[in-house]
Design a protein around this motif. Sequence first.
Motif, short mmCIF file in Angstrom:
data_model
loop_
_atom_site.label_atom_id
_atom_site.label_comp_id
_atom_site.label_asym_id
_atom_site.label_seq_id
_atom_site.Cartn_x
_atom_site.Cartn_y
_atom_site.Cartn_z
N GLU A 284 0.84 -1.18 0.00
CA GLU A 284 0.00 0.00 0.00
C GLU A 284 0.87 1.24 0.00
N THR A 285 0.56 2.18 -0.85
CA THR A 285 1.27 3.45 -0.87
C THR A 285 0.40 4.51 -0.21
N PRO A 286 0.99 5.44 0.50
CA PRO A 286 0.17 6.43 1.21
C PRO A 286 -0.57 7.34 0.23
N GLY A 287 -1.75 7.78 0.69
CA GLY A 287 -2.52 8.70 -0.13
C GLY A 287 -2.10 10.13 0.11
N THR A 288 -2.67 11.02 -0.65
CA THR A 288 -2.39 12.44 -0.52
C THR A 288 -3.68 13.15 -0.16
#
Length: 802
Positions: A284-288
């Motif tokens: 999972e990549t962090p959201g903005t």
Amino acid sequence: MKQIFSILFVSTFLSCSLPAYADEALQPRAETNFRYGSERSILLNEIWIPLQQDEDSVLYGDLRLMGDDQDNNEGNAGIGYRRAFDLGGLGKGVAGVHGWLDRRITENDSKFNQATIGAEWLGAWVDLRLNGYFSLSNERTVGESGPAYGDAYFEDSNMFVTRLPQGQLIEEIMDGGDAEIGFRVPAFTDSVDAIRLYGGGYYFSGDHSGDIAGWRARMTADITSDVQVGGRFQKDDVRGSQGFLEATVRFPFGHKKSYRDRGVLARLDESPERDIDIVTGTAETPGTGEAEKVAIYNADTHGAQKVIHVDNSAAGGGDGSRQNPFNTLQAAQAAAQSNEIIYVHRGDGTTTNQDQGIVLSRAGMTLAGSGAPLSLSTSGFRTQDGQRLPAGVAIRAAAAPVIANINADSDGVTVNADNVTVQGIRIDSATRYGIAVVADGAGASAQNTRISNVTATGSKTGIMVHGANGGAVSASIQNTAAYGNTQHGISIYDDTSGTFTVDLGGGTMGSAGGNSLTGNGLEDLTIDYDGRALYANGNWWGQAGGPQAGQVYFGAPLDDDLVGHWLMDENSGTSIASRIGTHNGSFVNSPTLIPNGGILDGAVSFDQPQEDVISIPDYDDTDTGDKLTVSYWINPDTLVANAGHILKWTDASWDGDNSWVIRANPAGDEVYVFIAAPGYDDGNNYFSSSDLDLAAGAWTNVTFVYDGAGATDADRLKLYKNGVQVNGTFVGTIPTSLTNTNKPITIGRQVTELDMFGDFLDGRMDDVRIYNSALSAGSVEEISRSRSDSTLRATGSLSAAP
């Protein structure tokens, strides 16, 4: 499975079209390999073709198609070169190199390409292999990740959590390699072509995914050159354990060379061993964007979870909010409603304003202290939009607050409603029970009580779980310490016809154990569980190996004012042990302990002709003041006239050295209870009953209660049979106080110093109790219902304090 059958069809068709070579030459062939696994099953089909060869070398091509039952598909196209060598110390063998282009379609429909290179040594006895895997594709976005959450926190009278922006779910190829070493087994060489054992390791890493490092073991057995069976097992911290049983068929039959016929040269046309998968990982990549403040809702009420705050160091006049908390438990108790949380902060770490106890009488209440995290990932909480929170989201813990109750005969925390939780507090020095989970009476209910991360010390009993008179109770206790209490750590008392279930570890309510039960004044655990098994697995008992003798009492925990208790279960051959204090009784002549011969486990048998007696040295608690209760179970073998049951009465000279006696009447089937008047006594102050109706061969619970403060004889002396008061006749006047003698307690004889009145008991006695108080009718009835036939399951006991 549709992909597996398609691969099988295509490879079978191609194998039927393979060209034929000269008999001695290496032949093209097809292989079908099926792997049945613990996590997935795989079908691998392969076409192996020699492109150029001589008698000790080959350049070959290899085409593979793979599918599994999780919708993964992969194809591999490779080329390799092998040559036979004699390397002296390593012996004869085949050295080779190979390279591949791989393509995989994952279950997420991602399409990845990879390059693989490998080197190998295939010897007569030892094999060595090394492979490297290199990505040729970029990562793929396969969806959105679930929301991430920060710490939970209090604000006003509610709870909130920070929800971070939603990110992306990334799938990527992981670069890495594997290596293994193998050995040929020098067995069964006459019946199979070859058996080999292998062991090795692997390592893969990605830009986003966690690294994968693990080990692998496998076995192959070439039954013939055309049929191979085997198995393999691998394990790593990411994918866990995977095992496979496998079988390979090579066709057309006879194309694969036999090791028994050609030795190491037969290894020129083996299939290269490499990882059959392009190894992928997801991350999972962090959201903005902006973080979101999310309110926590109660899953039952579907409304915002209300929290009432208590801080005993706060100023008075609070409203129970986080900013302006109550400073007393009583204010929080008055304000709290069903399904609300009373949260007690550490404050000044004392019982100031928290020494009157608290009653949790509304369903779904939680009493949570700062001594343990308040988890929001449980089924009791949701976000305001209905989402469950992931594990680990909680109000952080600090030091535990301290609660007490200094009022006479009172409890620190009382639970008398359903679905109540108590956690994260320290209860120190309540005058009765630290925590009382009680349902007394038809319709009363304290079911699904959850107690965890609590310390209960300094009270009579740390935790009491009690159902009575039709009340319904169920309770789970875990990660809780009960020590330093004057009587018991935990008491489990089933005295009800209603539901009664308790779990201290491993039972039906899901307790994980982890409780500490040691260092209490009497037993650490008492159990009256109506003949059932109480589960208390995985707890600490003060030493490795579980509870030891004296730590567990099977029976009703009716120990207030109990000054003598002889279970009639343990003896040294010449004495009987007292459960309370050190008042052991000596055997005179030959009383006999009968294991399992009593109404409550063992009993002591008295033989009249042998003049059997138990003598217990004098102590003041048994004849001082104006209150006394004596209770016992009796089972006569014969009804002996005037047989003494239990007494502090030395002779019939009425010289003031007598206190009390209970004995049979001249017919042996009824009872006299004498209370001696201070000073000279003519022996004519007594109560007699024709309702007791003792019978040979039958157990009867006999209890007399003396209260010299009563206004009349009937108030001062009462007699009970099996918990029910009996009628009778008073002779003389029952004195208003006991005579304090310096004579022993005697069991089994009418008087101790005058032979003409020395009538001895013929039969058994069990569970002899003396209280220096006048028990209520309810308590007497409880004694008659006490059971010792429960059992304890305490497996997996901790070897050190949790």
